[in-house]
Design a protein around this motif. Sequence first.
Motif, PDB file in Angstrom:
ATOM      1  N   MET B 166       0.803  -1.218   0.000  1.00 46.82           N
ATOM      2  CA  MET B 166       0.000   0.000   0.000  1.00 46.82           C
ATOM      3  C   MET B 166       0.836   1.267   0.000  1.00 46.82           C
ATOM      4  N   ILE B 167       2.044   1.220   0.580  1.00 51.05           N
ATOM      5  CA  ILE B 167       2.840   2.453   0.655  1.00 51.05           C
ATOM      6  C   ILE B 167       3.852   2.550  -0.477  1.00 51.05           C
ATOM      7  N   LEU B 168       3.933   1.512  -1.314  1.00 52.36           N
ATOM      8  CA  LEU B 168       4.850   1.568  -2.472  1.00 52.36           C
ATOM      9  C   LEU B 168       4.669   2.846  -3.311  1.00 52.36           C
ATOM     10  N   PRO B 169       3.445   3.185  -3.717  1.00 49.99           N
ATOM     11  CA  PRO B 169       3.292   4.350  -4.595  1.00 49.99           C
ATOM     12  C   PRO B 169       3.774   5.635  -3.960  1.00 49.99           C
ATOM     13  N   THR B 170       3.496   5.809  -2.656  1.00 54.69           N
ATOM     14  CA  THR B 170       3.911   7.042  -1.986  1.00 54.69           C
ATOM     15  C   THR B 170       5.423   7.201  -2.071  1.00 54.69           C
ATOM     16  N   ILE B 171       6.148   6.162  -1.630  1.00 58.85           N
ATOM     17  CA  ILE B 171       7.600   6.269  -1.592  1.00 58.85           C
ATOM     18  C   ILE B 171       8.153   6.394  -3.011  1.00 58.85           C
ATOM     19  N   THR B 172       7.622   5.588  -3.935  1.00 55.58           N
ATOM     20  CA  THR B 172       8.145   5.611  -5.291  1.00 55.58           C
ATOM     21  C   THR B 172       7.979   6.980  -5.943  1.00 55.58           C
ATOM     22  N   GLY B 220       5.375   7.585   3.546  1.00 59.60           N
ATOM     23  CA  GLY B 220       4.834   6.228   3.453  1.00 59.60           C
ATOM     24  C   GLY B 220       4.548   5.657   4.825  1.00 59.60           C
ATOM     25  N   MET B 221       5.447   5.903   5.773  1.00 62.57           N
ATOM     26  CA  MET B 221       5.232   5.402   7.132  1.00 62.57           C
ATOM     27  C   MET B 221       4.021   6.062   7.769  1.00 62.57           C
ATOM     28  N   ALA B 222       3.841   7.356   7.477  1.00 61.37           N
ATOM     29  CA  ALA B 222       2.675   8.051   8.024  1.00 61.37           C
ATOM     30  C   ALA B 222       1.402   7.390   7.507  1.00 61.37           C
ATOM     31  N   ARG B 223       1.414   7.022   6.226  1.00 63.73           N
ATOM     32  CA  ARG B 223       0.247   6.359   5.658  1.00 63.73           C
ATOM     33  C   ARG B 223       0.048   4.998   6.322  1.00 63.73           C
ATOM     34  N   ALA B 224       1.147   4.258   6.478  1.00 61.39           N
ATOM     35  CA  ALA B 224       1.055   2.929   7.075  1.00 61.39           C
ATOM     36  C   ALA B 224       0.550   3.002   8.510  1.00 61.39           C
ATOM     37  N   PHE B 225       1.016   4.012   9.229  1.00 60.66           N
ATOM     38  CA  PHE B 225       0.646   4.152  10.636  1.00 60.66           C
ATOM     39  C   PHE B 225      -0.851   4.407  10.788  1.00 60.66           C
ATOM     40  N   GLY B 226      -1.415   5.132   9.815  1.00 60.45           N
ATOM     41  CA  GLY B 226      -2.819   5.480   9.931  1.00 60.45           C
ATOM     42  C   GLY B 226      -3.763   4.513   9.246  1.00 60.45           C
ATOM     43  N   GLU B 227      -3.227   3.577   8.478  1.00 55.13           N
ATOM     44  CA  GLU B 227      -4.093   2.660   7.739  1.00 55.13           C
ATOM     45  C   GLU B 227      -4.815   1.711   8.695  1.00 55.13           C
TER      46      GLU B 227
END
Lengths: 315, 300
Positions: B166-172, B220-227
């Motif tokens: 899920m966080i691949l696109p953000t970081i990429t 990406g971590m922020a997204r992962a943390f809130g998912e």
Amino acid sequence: MQFKKSWIMALTLTSVLALSACGNNGGNKATTNNGGNTPAATNTETSSGAKLSGSVLASGSTALQPLVEQVAEKFMDANAGVDIQVQGGGSGTGLTQVSEKQVDIGNSDVFAEEKLKDAAKAAELVDHQVAVVAIAAVSNPKAGVDSLTKQQLVDIFTGKIMNWKEVGGADQAIQIINRPASSGTRATFESFALGTKTEDLKGSIQEDSSGTVKKMIGETPGAIGYLALSYLDDSVKTLSYDGVEPSVDNVVAGKYPVWAYEHMYTNGEPNETVKAFLDYFLTDEVQTGDVVELGYIPASKMQVSRDVAGTVTPK
Amino acid sequence: MRGQPTNKRLEKHHIENLIGRIYMSFCVLLLIVIIVSMVYFVASKGVANFVSGEVKVSEFLFGTKWSPEADTPSYGAFPFISGSFLVTLLAALIASPLSICAALFMTEIVPGWGKKLLQPVIELLSGIPSVVYGFVGLSVIVPFLRDTLPGQGIGVAAGALVLSVMILPTITSVAADALASLPQNLKESSFALGATRWQTISRVILPTTFPAIMTGVVLGMARAFGEALAVQMVIGNAPFVPHSLFESASTLTSVITLGMGNTTMGSPQNNALWSMALVLMLMTFVFVLLVRMLERRNRI
């Protein structure tokens, strides 16, 4: 240009209005302290025999939501002036919102007295029991067990029995698929099947949707869990309880004890439109039609009744 | 004759200017009000338990026992806080190398068709609803883990794997932007000195763009943390600190989504969930601060 700009402004204004409208009626509890909230139902004056009108807002239990939605559709077809909206959100949300008068009807899987800590608030609510849901213990088909006693279930869900062979099944570790501690289904299962509250065990799995629970039990070796009768199919093994099969007939006759009412609470006595809607639920048309069709058990058929304290009396 | 239209036009400009300014100010004010009230709402709900003395802050943050429905309830949220950090860090560890390689591929190795092919595919990933990720995780990753590794498949590892996709696109996308904005002369000088492409990438490009790439990782971590949803479906949600990656655990978001609808507003349990929401919000602030700091380093 000017047209475009005013169009954008109109759009913003509408969205702002929509936002504030949401705050008042709806989903969120942000307005709890507003004080100015009025129930969403605006019942226009009706003289005797006049058509019903007004809007009704119901929220709460997702287990009851499909039934309320379907019955609401029918009711609206018959009464063109009535607009009924049904929202989910969970039993806790439904009870909170009806007790704060943010909605007209709060749907709940449990008695209000069990959820609302404030007894005075619970006393204001009027209970309308529209259906019954029975819950069965189910296992992965390969566990090799047909029936469990109450004590065996308690031992499994408290972690004393950890292998199916201890209850006469396959040599397979037991994997508990639970519902979250606050779930109404879990509360029903614990009160009437186990007779005791259980703590979450290390390594147990919790899923909130019945569909996911069924999928997990069907796929996970040694899994045990519990599901409403309407969810049962061949992918999972339905376990008898103390030798009694979880069937609609056994529930209605009061032989199978693991069941609970589906409640629709109003704050005080309902107004005319809401009352007509709730009365419609108890008609034969709905009770033997929609209720059965969607896998609930008709409240009107029950040969026993149960109060808040769990005391069962024959009707 | 000639003055009038100019005046009129000026007047019209003034009015348009004024309308624009009022509209803009209104929107900004509304935005500020919304943000402030959200923060206030979460914060006031979140501290309710601590103010009323129902739960001690230390007990909430470091207590390992979560049994809100027990007769003597305890509200230790440490398993969830640690679970959130664990899956987030693991997801970042899995996703970052993949994302950075994808970004390098798109900008340095095959900028032409590589970018045309890879970018839309990766952007597509961010458009998939999280419930779909959860279901794919439940139907593909969980059975795979169950069959190949110890445990029931459900657990921290499954959560981290789902999150990493899920966080691949953000970081990429952040990394690709950073690499694309790298001054051409840096690379040219490196090549002029006789460095190979890999030497240029590892010694020049990556070190220079490191802060910007880290920005992507933190986002990406922020997204992962809130998912919430996808993780909730595959992590198992047992309220314990996991001892292995294949054991059922919980995150802050999964506990909030499981409990919020079933608890009544104002009850200690409900307030404890709001406290967790407050922790999540504070963590988001930390992530934003981190990104800001990295951006500042980036400019130099």
